[in-house]
Design an enzyme around this catalytic site. Structure first.
Site, PDB file in Angstrom:
ATOM      1  N   MET A  32      -1.465  -5.809  12.083  1.00  9.20           N
ATOM      2  CA  MET A  32      -2.382  -6.942  12.136  1.00  9.20           C
ATOM      3  C   MET A  32      -1.599  -8.249  12.197  1.00  9.20           C
ATOM      4  SD  MET A  32      -5.874  -6.089  10.109  1.00  9.20           S
ATOM      5  CE  MET A  32      -5.296  -6.460   8.462  1.00  9.20           C
ATOM      6  N   LEU A  35       4.133 -10.380  10.905  1.00 13.52           N
ATOM      7  CA  LEU A  35       5.144  -9.334  10.828  1.00 13.52           C
ATOM      8  C   LEU A  35       6.300  -9.713   9.907  1.00 13.52           C
ATOM      9  CD1 LEU A  35       5.321  -8.238  14.586  1.00 13.52           C
ATOM     10  CD2 LEU A  35       3.763  -7.467  12.786  1.00 13.52           C
ATOM     11  N   GLU A  37      10.015  -7.586   7.767  1.00 13.98           N
ATOM     12  CA  GLU A  37      11.033  -6.553   7.927  1.00 13.98           C
ATOM     13  C   GLU A  37      10.451  -5.147   7.814  1.00 13.98           C
ATOM     14  OE1 GLU A  37      14.353  -4.470   8.658  1.00 13.98           O
ATOM     15  OE2 GLU A  37      14.005  -6.604   9.044  1.00 13.98           O
ATOM     16  N   HIS A  39       7.617  -4.159   9.088  1.00 13.84           N
ATOM     17  CA  HIS A  39       7.170  -3.834  10.443  1.00 13.84           C
ATOM     18  C   HIS A  39       8.368  -3.562  11.357  1.00 13.84           C
ATOM     19  CE1 HIS A  39       3.669  -6.338   8.977  1.00 13.84           C
ATOM     20  NE2 HIS A  39       3.052  -5.248   9.396  1.00 13.84           N
ATOM     21  N   GLY A 149       3.457   2.696   7.843  1.00 11.47           N
ATOM     22  CA  GLY A 149       4.246   2.615   6.625  1.00 11.47           C
ATOM     23  C   GLY A 149       3.629   3.426   5.498  1.00 11.47           C
ATOM     24  N   SER A 187       4.748  -6.993   2.349  1.00 14.14           N
ATOM     25  CA  SER A 187       3.370  -7.019   2.830  1.00 14.14           C
ATOM     26  C   SER A 187       3.059  -8.393   3.395  1.00 14.14           C
ATOM     27  CB  SER A 187       2.393  -6.704   1.686  1.00 14.14           C
ATOM     28  OG  SER A 187       1.055  -6.937   2.089  1.00 14.14           O
ATOM     29  N   ARG A 189       0.434  -9.914   3.035  1.00 11.26           N
ATOM     30  CA  ARG A 189      -0.385 -10.634   2.057  1.00 11.26           C
ATOM     31  C   ARG A 189       0.433 -11.201   0.895  1.00 11.26           C
ATOM     32  NH1 ARG A 189      -5.995  -9.798   2.384  1.00 11.26           N
ATOM     33  NH2 ARG A 189      -6.663  -8.215   3.883  1.00 11.26           N
TER      34      ARG A 189
END
Length: 226
Positions: A32, A35, A37, A39, A149, A187, A189
């Site tokens: 989503m 991005l 590390e 990802h 992940g 994350s 978030r």
């Protein structure tokens, strides 16, 4: 080099099917955006296992509980493309919402069982949104392998159940969790955590590791959790 960005499902599918016809394995890393590390580690795993790699960047409105949460989710496409540039990604699929959910869209994919427990119990409809968009992205990208992940463990198991039940023919690859220096799982978030919330969150993996070690050493589960 900045990877090509495709905005339409038709364009993405045509490109991916061309690769497939040439005998090239296509892998997808669904994201989503925002991005980091974690990802990047998924992309590296995909590059090791596939000739062609597509990263999808789509903030999926169907999996959010509230419009406010959807609006607050970070959108950083320019930074995302900079992160992907040195990773030799073959394409980025970054469609607008109307491309994924056009007018009249009326289909939803629901996974029962596991998707109804844990996070699913507290976020009704969340995993329906995940299952629906993942099914669409698998079809649009013509992927043979998909990389997720292990941080989002329940989501990973839901996607595996989805793929098995619908015979989608996509190998689901789980990849180890990447962590910050303080132990917090990476994350998108995390940027929304207050300093105190981050301190508490970073303590969780240490506590969980200690509990797991105690159980492996023979302590009863209830005692280890006390």
């Amino acid at each position: 080099m900045t990877p090509p960005v495709l905005r339409t499902a038709a364009g993405m599918r045509a490109l991916a099917l061309g690769w497939r016809r040439a005998g090239e394995t296509v892998g997808v890393v669904p994201t989503m955006g925002a991005l980091h590390e974690g990802h990047a580690s998924l992309v590296r795993a995909a590059k090791a296992g596939c000739r062609r790699v597509v990263v999808t960047v789509f903030v999926n409105p169907a999996q959010f509980d509230s419009a406010e949460d959807l609006d607050r989710y970070p959108r950083t496409e320019a930074a995302d493309l900079r992160l992907l540039a040195p990773l030799a990604v073959d394409a980025v699929f970054a469609p607008p919402p109307a491309e994924v959910y056009p007018e009249g869209f009326a289909t939803s994919v629901r996974v029962g069982g596991l998707a109804e427990r844990l996070e699913g119990r507290h976020r009704p409809g969340h995993f329906d949104g995940v299952a629906t968009v993942v099914t669409k992205l698998f079809g649009i990208t013509a992927a043979e392998k998909a990389y997720f992940g292990e941080k989002d463990w329940q989501q990973l198991q839901v996607v595996r159940r989805l793929e098995a039940d619908l015979n989608l023919g996509v190998e689901i690859v789980g990849c180890p969790t990447e962590r910050e220096a303080d132990g917090l799982a990476r994350s998108s978030r995390n940027v929304r955590l207050s300093p105190e919330a981050r301190r508490v969150a970073a303590a969780l993996p240490r506590v969980m590791a200690a509990v797991a070690a105690a159980i492996r050493a023979g302590m009863a589960v209830q005692a280890a959790l006390a």
